[in-house]
Design a protein around this motif. Sequence first.
Motif, PDB file in Angstrom:
ATOM      1  N   ASP A 335      -8.455   6.063  -7.918  1.00 31.51           N
ATOM      2  CA  ASP A 335      -7.885   7.313  -7.420  1.00 31.51           C
ATOM      3  C   ASP A 335      -6.568   7.135  -6.674  1.00 31.51           C
ATOM      4  OD1 ASP A 335     -10.049   8.780  -8.419  1.00 31.51           O
ATOM      5  OD2 ASP A 335     -11.233   8.370  -6.613  1.00 31.51           O
ATOM      6  N   HIS A 336      -6.217   5.891  -6.349  1.00 31.34           N
ATOM      7  CA  HIS A 336      -5.008   5.644  -5.553  1.00 31.34           C
ATOM      8  C   HIS A 336      -4.218   4.482  -6.150  1.00 31.34           C
ATOM      9  CE1 HIS A 336      -6.263   8.384  -2.276  1.00 31.34           C
ATOM     10  NE2 HIS A 336      -7.476   8.010  -2.634  1.00 31.34           N
ATOM     11  N   THR A 337      -4.050   4.544  -7.461  1.00 30.06           N
ATOM     12  CA  THR A 337      -3.417   3.434  -8.178  1.00 30.06           C
ATOM     13  C   THR A 337      -2.038   3.104  -7.633  1.00 30.06           C
ATOM     14  OG1 THR A 337      -4.598   4.134 -10.167  1.00 30.06           O
ATOM     15  CG2 THR A 337      -2.745   2.617 -10.469  1.00 30.06           C
ATOM     16  N   ALA A 338      -1.230   4.123  -7.367  1.00 28.80           N
ATOM     17  CA  ALA A 338       0.147   3.885  -6.944  1.00 28.80           C
ATOM     18  C   ALA A 338       0.233   3.133  -5.626  1.00 28.80           C
ATOM     19  CB  ALA A 338       0.899   5.204  -6.829  1.00 28.80           C
ATOM     20  N   ALA A 339      -0.764   3.278  -4.771  1.00 25.76           N
ATOM     21  CA  ALA A 339      -0.749   2.576  -3.486  1.00 25.76           C
ATOM     22  C   ALA A 339      -1.484   1.243  -3.544  1.00 25.76           C
ATOM     23  CB  ALA A 339      -1.374   3.464  -2.407  1.00 25.76           C
ATOM     24  N   VAL A 340      -2.524   1.165  -4.383  1.00 25.86           N
ATOM     25  CA  VAL A 340      -3.292  -0.077  -4.493  1.00 25.86           C
ATOM     26  C   VAL A 340      -2.492  -1.157  -5.220  1.00 25.86           C
ATOM     27  CG1 VAL A 340      -5.305  -1.138  -5.592  1.00 25.86           C
ATOM     28  CG2 VAL A 340      -5.549   1.014  -4.331  1.00 25.86           C
ATOM     29  N   LEU A 341      -1.765  -0.777  -6.273  1.00 25.31           N
ATOM     30  CA  LEU A 341      -1.030  -1.756  -7.084  1.00 25.31           C
ATOM     31  C   LEU A 341      -0.085  -2.628  -6.259  1.00 25.31           C
ATOM     32  CD1 LEU A 341       0.130  -0.420 -10.572  1.00 25.31           C
ATOM     33  CD2 LEU A 341      -1.031  -2.558 -10.028  1.00 25.31           C
ATOM     34  N   PRO A 342       0.812  -2.043  -5.438  1.00 24.73           N
ATOM     35  CA  PRO A 342       1.701  -2.921  -4.670  1.00 24.73           C
ATOM     36  C   PRO A 342       0.962  -3.794  -3.675  1.00 24.73           C
ATOM     37  CG  PRO A 342       2.032  -0.612  -4.083  1.00 24.73           C
ATOM     38  CD  PRO A 342       1.161  -0.625  -5.280  1.00 24.73           C
ATOM     39  N   ALA A 343      -0.148  -3.287  -3.113  1.00 22.76           N
ATOM     40  CA  ALA A 343      -0.914  -4.111  -2.176  1.00 22.76           C
ATOM     41  C   ALA A 343      -1.494  -5.331  -2.880  1.00 22.76           C
ATOM     42  CB  ALA A 343      -2.021  -3.282  -1.532  1.00 22.76           C
ATOM     43  N   LEU A 344      -2.146  -5.119  -4.022  1.00 24.14           N
ATOM     44  CA  LEU A 344      -2.716  -6.237  -4.767  1.00 24.14           C
ATOM     45  C   LEU A 344      -1.624  -7.159  -5.302  1.00 24.14           C
ATOM     46  CD1 LEU A 344      -5.574  -4.454  -6.752  1.00 24.14           C
ATOM     47  CD2 LEU A 344      -5.746  -5.751  -4.615  1.00 24.14           C
ATOM     48  N   ALA A 345      -0.492  -6.584  -5.696  1.00 24.60           N
ATOM     49  CA  ALA A 345       0.611  -7.409  -6.200  1.00 24.60           C
ATOM     50  C   ALA A 345       1.156  -8.310  -5.106  1.00 24.60           C
ATOM     51  CB  ALA A 345       1.715  -6.518  -6.761  1.00 24.60           C
ATOM     52  N   ARG A 346       1.359  -7.749  -3.906  1.00 27.03           N
ATOM     53  CA  ARG A 346       1.899  -8.561  -2.810  1.00 27.03           C
ATOM     54  C   ARG A 346       0.912  -9.647  -2.392  1.00 27.03           C
ATOM     55  NH1 ARG A 346       7.032  -7.130  -3.679  1.00 27.03           N
ATOM     56  NH2 ARG A 346       7.419  -4.925  -3.272  1.00 27.03           N
ATOM     57  N   PHE A 347      -0.370  -9.374  -2.588  1.00 26.99           N
ATOM     58  CA  PHE A 347      -1.394 -10.388  -2.291  1.00 26.99           C
ATOM     59  C   PHE A 347      -1.594 -11.353  -3.467  1.00 26.99           C
ATOM     60  CE2 PHE A 347      -3.247  -7.439   1.026  1.00 26.99           C
ATOM     61  CZ  PHE A 347      -2.986  -8.294   2.089  1.00 26.99           C
ATOM     62  N   HIS A 348      -0.838 -11.144  -4.559  1.00 21.62           N
ATOM     63  CA  HIS A 348      -0.923 -11.985  -5.762  1.00 21.62           C
ATOM     64  C   HIS A 348      -2.335 -12.014  -6.343  1.00 21.62           C
ATOM     65  CE1 HIS A 348       2.555 -13.642  -3.431  1.00 21.62           C
ATOM     66  NE2 HIS A 348       3.144 -13.383  -4.586  1.00 21.62           N
ATOM     67  N   ASP A 349      -2.964 -10.859  -6.327  1.00 21.71           N
ATOM     68  CA  ASP A 349      -4.305 -10.725  -6.893  1.00 21.71           C
ATOM     69  C   ASP A 349      -4.185 -10.456  -8.395  1.00 21.71           C
ATOM     70  OD1 ASP A 349      -6.965 -10.312  -7.401  1.00 21.71           O
ATOM     71  OD2 ASP A 349      -6.996  -8.274  -6.592  1.00 21.71           O
ATOM     72  N   PRO A 350      -4.682 -11.356  -9.256  1.00 20.47           N
ATOM     73  CA  PRO A 350      -4.521 -11.182 -10.710  1.00 20.47           C
ATOM     74  C   PRO A 350      -5.105  -9.888 -11.250  1.00 20.47           C
ATOM     75  CG  PRO A 350      -5.262 -13.410 -10.185  1.00 20.47           C
ATOM     76  CD  PRO A 350      -5.365 -12.609  -8.920  1.00 20.47           C
ATOM     77  N   SER A 351      -6.052  -9.293 -10.533  1.00 21.11           N
ATOM     78  CA  SER A 351      -6.662  -8.061 -11.049  1.00 21.11           C
ATOM     79  C   SER A 351      -5.642  -6.936 -11.169  1.00 21.11           C
ATOM     80  CB  SER A 351      -7.817  -7.621 -10.150  1.00 21.11           C
ATOM     81  OG  SER A 351      -7.343  -7.124  -8.911  1.00 21.11           O
ATOM     82  N   CYS A 352      -4.509  -7.064 -10.461  1.00 18.04           N
ATOM     83  CA  CYS A 352      -3.533  -5.977 -10.514  1.00 18.04           C
ATOM     84  C   CYS A 352      -2.841  -5.918 -11.876  1.00 18.04           C
ATOM     85  CB  CYS A 352      -2.510  -6.100  -9.394  1.00 18.04           C
ATOM     86  SG  CYS A 352      -1.251  -7.332  -9.663  1.00 18.04           S
ATOM     87  N   LEU A 353      -2.910  -7.002 -12.667  1.00 19.39           N
ATOM     88  CA  LEU A 353      -2.307  -6.971 -14.001  1.00 19.39           C
ATOM     89  C   LEU A 353      -3.058  -6.010 -14.919  1.00 19.39           C
ATOM     90  CD1 LEU A 353      -1.506 -10.764 -14.451  1.00 19.39           C
ATOM     91  CD2 LEU A 353       0.096  -8.901 -13.943  1.00 19.39           C
ATOM     92  N   THR A 354      -4.395  -6.057 -14.838  1.00 20.08           N
ATOM     93  CA  THR A 354      -5.187  -5.107 -15.623  1.00 20.08           C
ATOM     94  C   THR A 354      -4.964  -3.688 -15.134  1.00 20.08           C
ATOM     95  OG1 THR A 354      -6.873  -6.802 -16.001  1.00 20.08           O
ATOM     96  CG2 THR A 354      -7.523  -4.510 -16.338  1.00 20.08           C
ATOM     97  N   LEU A 355      -4.881  -3.544 -13.821  1.00 17.24           N
ATOM     98  CA  LEU A 355      -4.626  -2.220 -13.251  1.00 17.24           C
ATOM     99  C   LEU A 355      -3.247  -1.717 -13.664  1.00 17.24           C
ATOM    100  CD1 LEU A 355      -5.595   0.055 -11.411  1.00 17.24           C
ATOM    101  CD2 LEU A 355      -4.655  -1.207  -9.459  1.00 17.24           C
TER     102      LEU A 355
END
Length: 636
Positions: A335-355
Amino acid sequence: MLEGLDTVDWADLEHAYGSADDVPDLLRGAASEDDEVRDEAIDALFGTIHHQGTVYPASAPAVPFLAQLAVHAPLQRDYVLMLLSEMANGHDIDGGASITRVRAAVADAIPGLLPLLDDPDRDVRRALLRVLITVPEAVFSHLPLLLERMAADPDGQMRADLMTTLARVDPDLDSAERRHRTGLDDPAPAVRIASAIALLSRTAPPFPSDVVDALADAYAIDGDGGFDMPWPGETTGDPLLGDALAEDPAAALAVASRLAGLGVRTREASWQAWDVVEKWRGQEAGCLPVLVAHLPHETDPQYLDNTLLRTARLATRIDEPDEVTLERIRAFADDHTAAVLPALARFHDPSCLTLAERALAMTEPPGHALKAVMAEFGERASALMPLLLPRLRDIDGHSVGGNNLLIALVQGLPGLGQAALAAVPELLAMLHERKAELAVCTTLGELGPPAAQAAPALAEICRPKRQLRLWRPRTSPTASPALRSRAALAHYRITGDPVIALEVFGDLLAMAKPHHWVIDDVGHLGPNGAPLLPHLEPLLTAETGWVRVSAAIELRRMGVTTATEVIAAEVDATPSGLKALRGLANLGSAPVSLEPTLRRLAESPRRLLHDGSNDGTPHDDDVLADLARDLLSHLE
């Protein structure tokens, strides 16, 4: 009520919007029993005799009538009192004359207002206290009355407000200390909070742990929602969000962590933790758990997005978050993709690639979030290209939203490395259709020689009006200066031939006031830009720091060593000073004379540079400190 109102020559006085001849009607309206009339009148008074903190010649004459309304009006007397409080705490634009008269008028009105301490309406009693602290000299003789009320009032929030009032008007520091210490044991949590805040406001950090613990304990159980009336000079009535506690970052984070751990007032706790990060450096690790703990409690979608984006900024200073933190952030991905994506990206979480793949399939993909993914994961995000290319084609770049989305996506492409070259045909099509042209030219330049097929189109954009060919059907007959500049730089980066760039930059630098972004582009020519020296050297004395620094940086790149002095002179905790630091860092060294300044910028525990953005990018002050620290090891 309002006796003598018509004896004042209001037409000869002024408020925020000119003649004050409407003030009598507004004051009468504030006394109306008609809700709509009264509301409009009070709102108008807040915007005329007091406007955004400013008072005017008509303000002081209105004070006696506002005092009458506070005592006798049928409703909203608390609003009238808050207006008096704001006026007495205001400022003026006539050298202090108006505010002096306002405060004198409020002081004269105090004896007539004091009976409101017994008013049955708690909000009226509380608002009166906000008036009293603005004129402490007029209240001093009434301290016994305030002390009596604090001892007798059965309302905990009212006693807390009296504690705060006494803390601000009682000059006897010893008796105040004893009163506040006693207040830490009061049965009402609000009184304990007010007592703790009063003690902290009179104590230099680091704050006593017993007072901090008492504040945390009381705040955790205070559920009466009484923090709704700001004190003069503050924007919130909530003591946790005032300035006192944040002066000790460890104490502030301890209180915020306690509340977050208990799941109590987590929004306020997250704000307090964020306030610490905004005021102090190096506090990200203590703030992150508070923000993450708040996420499941937040019910407002906008606040939730803001909190997630704040975690993205924290991530730029935290190396490895724990898995629990990541799971709590991932929980909001749907429900909050636009805000979750940069957070996971900055944390270098690979799951953000699927997202990110899912985000590209959205009707309105979150451009800046996807840009963050491409920047953080680089070539590992190249699997996004098959999804990204058709979006570059189908997004309407002629709407504001579509144009901004395309700009973000195009700006992210260079991060993908060689994979981004597959987008060159699409980028050329965007140029043809005038979609995000500036970003397209910038990206083509960053792709360099492998994007050679773009050179003719870039050269065409660079042509002056008289030479333009009509190969771009949707293009106006001449490109903007910014676009010509960026196209010229891109052409040079791709071909290595400076001829077109020198012609374009020469035209643009010959303008009466060339923009600093043109000068920034010129610098990438390096020694090949030498023919432009006569245009750049006069800019070393330009009026604006941005232009001076830009010119000096580019001259230094061209080998003009004396330009270093101009860059060094601008270095400071300012936006143009940050630009100067970046320039010196790119040049690889700083003059030894800058060492004291660099140490101040690098070693300050407090933030020196404000950055109000909330887009998950690094804080400008952190960039400032990092650059200064790096340059300290490259002095010459």
